[in-house]
Design a protein around this motif. Sequence first.
Motif, mmCIF file in Angstrom:
data_model
loop_
_atom_site.group_PDB
_atom_site.id
_atom_site.type_symbol
_atom_site.label_atom_id
_atom_site.label_comp_id
_atom_site.label_asym_id
_atom_site.label_seq_id
_atom_site.Cartn_x
_atom_site.Cartn_y
_atom_site.Cartn_z
ATOM 1 N N PRO A 103 0.831 -1.209 0.000
ATOM 2 C CA PRO A 103 0.000 0.000 0.000
ATOM 3 C C PRO A 103 0.865 1.258 0.000
ATOM 4 O O PRO A 103 1.993 1.242 0.486
ATOM 5 C CB PRO A 103 -0.811 -0.120 1.294
ATOM 6 N N ASP A 104 0.324 2.321 -0.544
ATOM 7 C CA ASP A 104 1.024 3.600 -0.579
ATOM 8 C C ASP A 104 0.905 4.245 0.803
ATOM 9 O O ASP A 104 -0.097 4.897 1.111
ATOM 10 C CB ASP A 104 0.415 4.496 -1.666
ATOM 11 N N ILE A 105 1.916 4.039 1.635
ATOM 12 C CA ILE A 105 1.890 4.511 3.013
ATOM 13 C C ILE A 105 1.795 6.034 3.065
ATOM 14 O O ILE A 105 1.014 6.590 3.846
ATOM 15 C CB ILE A 105 3.145 4.041 3.788
ATOM 16 N N GLN A 106 2.556 6.710 2.226
ATOM 17 C CA GLN A 106 2.541 8.180 2.240
ATOM 18 C C GLN A 106 1.166 8.727 1.878
ATOM 19 O O GLN A 106 0.702 9.697 2.477
ATOM 20 C CB GLN A 106 3.592 8.738 1.278
ATOM 21 N N GLN A 107 0.516 8.091 0.914
ATOM 22 C CA GLN A 107 -0.833 8.542 0.522
ATOM 23 C C GLN A 107 -1.809 8.357 1.676
ATOM 24 O O GLN A 107 -2.600 9.249 1.976
ATOM 25 C CB GLN A 107 -1.289 7.766 -0.728
ATOM 26 N N ARG A 108 -1.750 7.213 2.357
ATOM 27 C CA ARG A 108 -2.636 6.956 3.501
ATOM 28 C C ARG A 108 -2.343 7.947 4.635
ATOM 29 O O ARG A 108 -3.255 8.478 5.265
ATOM 30 C CB ARG A 108 -2.453 5.533 4.038
ATOM 31 N N GLN A 109 -1.063 8.183 4.857
ATOM 32 C CA GLN A 109 -0.663 9.104 5.912
ATOM 33 C C GLN A 109 -1.177 10.514 5.612
ATOM 34 O O GLN A 109 -1.723 11.178 6.486
ATOM 35 C CB GLN A 109 0.868 9.105 5.989
ATOM 36 N N GLN A 110 -1.031 10.947 4.379
ATOM 37 C CA GLN A 110 -1.477 12.285 4.003
ATOM 38 C C GLN A 110 -2.997 12.421 4.134
ATOM 39 O O GLN A 110 -3.511 13.451 4.574
ATOM 40 C CB GLN A 110 -1.035 12.637 2.573
ATOM 41 N N ALA A 111 -3.707 11.365 3.764
ATOM 42 C CA ALA A 111 -5.168 11.391 3.887
ATOM 43 C C ALA A 111 -5.573 11.575 5.347
ATOM 44 O O ALA A 111 -6.485 12.351 5.663
ATOM 45 C CB ALA A 111 -5.765 10.107 3.321
ATOM 46 N N TRP A 112 -4.892 10.876 6.258
ATOM 47 C CA TRP A 112 -5.210 10.998 7.678
ATOM 48 C C TRP A 112 -4.856 12.376 8.219
ATOM 49 O O TRP A 112 -5.607 12.958 9.006
ATOM 50 C CB TRP A 112 -4.502 9.898 8.477
ATOM 51 N N LEU A 113 -3.711 12.909 7.800
ATOM 52 C CA LEU A 113 -3.313 14.234 8.276
ATOM 53 C C LEU A 113 -4.308 15.297 7.807
ATOM 54 O O LEU A 113 -4.643 16.215 8.562
ATOM 55 C CB LEU A 113 -1.899 14.567 7.792
ATOM 56 N N THR A 114 -4.778 15.145 6.582
ATOM 57 C CA THR A 114 -5.777 16.078 6.059
ATOM 58 C C THR A 114 -7.067 15.984 6.866
ATOM 59 O O THR A 114 -7.683 16.989 7.221
ATOM 60 C CB THR A 114 -6.053 15.796 4.573
ATOM 61 N N PHE A 115 -7.461 14.760 7.178
ATOM 62 C CA PHE A 115 -8.677 14.535 7.967
ATOM 63 C C PHE A 115 -8.561 15.121 9.369
ATOM 64 O O PHE A 115 -9.517 15.706 9.889
ATOM 65 C CB PHE A 115 -8.957 13.026 8.044
ATOM 66 N N LEU A 116 -7.375 14.972 9.977
ATOM 67 C CA LEU A 116 -7.186 15.403 11.364
ATOM 68 C C LEU A 116 -6.953 16.907 11.506
ATOM 69 O O LEU A 116 -7.234 17.478 12.559
ATOM 70 C CB LEU A 116 -6.006 14.658 11.984
ATOM 71 N N ALA A 117 -6.421 17.520 10.468
ATOM 72 C CA ALA A 117 -6.075 18.941 10.561
ATOM 73 C C ALA A 117 -7.328 19.788 10.772
ATOM 74 O O ALA A 117 -8.386 19.544 10.191
ATOM 75 C CB ALA A 117 -5.356 19.385 9.296
ATOM 76 N N ARG A 118 -7.186 20.787 11.612
ATOM 77 C CA ARG A 118 -8.307 21.701 11.868
ATOM 78 C C ARG A 118 -8.438 22.644 10.684
ATOM 79 O O ARG A 118 -7.465 23.241 10.256
ATOM 80 C CB ARG A 118 -8.045 22.484 13.149
ATOM 81 N N HIS A 119 -9.642 22.755 10.157
ATOM 82 C CA HIS A 119 -9.869 23.595 8.978
ATOM 83 C C HIS A 119 -10.586 24.880 9.348
ATOM 84 O O HIS A 119 -11.336 24.939 10.254
ATOM 85 C CB HIS A 119 -10.683 22.846 7.928
#
Length: 195
Positions: free
Chosen positions: A179-195
């Motif tokens: 699996p693309d670990i960086q892609q999964r990681q980025q998706a989670w960081l985007t989800f967690l970041a306060r917008h």
Amino acid sequence: MPAKKTFQDDQVIEKIMHLFWQQGYYHTSMDEIVTVSGVKKQSLYNAIGDKHTLYLRSLQRYHQQTLMRCTQAMQRLEQDGAAPLTILSMLFSRDLTATDQPAGDLMANAVAEFGTTDADVQRATNWFYDDYLTLMAAVILKGQANNQITDEQSSMSLAQSLLEARIGLQTRLRQGSQPDIQQRQQAWLTFLARH
């Protein structure tokens, strides 16, 4: 009079831990354990215990090593002024792409192999995941306090979801997927970041 022990438990458990990590519990024989450890079977039984005890000691060693390394890495990042999302990113992806160790995670492998059939293994894996969850939740809480991480859910709920995603990736890696670990990681960081 019993023979004097001529080996260090920690070094022996380290070797056995890697064998269990590579092959699993049921695919590892006592003869392989004896060969890898370099310790005679009777000496292992006398000093440490049977195969099941060796496995539990291996899980315990993995737990201690992993949590110690994570804590040290967190402290270094904090000293360097890293944001909570950066620290969380490290906790999420840590060791997932390491090439100097067996694929996956010894604890995830234990859960996959035993499920709920062994109370001792279940206790060991639950203890490990509770500790890892606590690390993640503490970082999330800090990020929520300084408005960098969303507070739409509790820090514990977010940490639980993140940990379960990590466990899923570890299982996929163990299956031979890439699996693309960086892609999964980025998706989670985007989800967690306060917008």
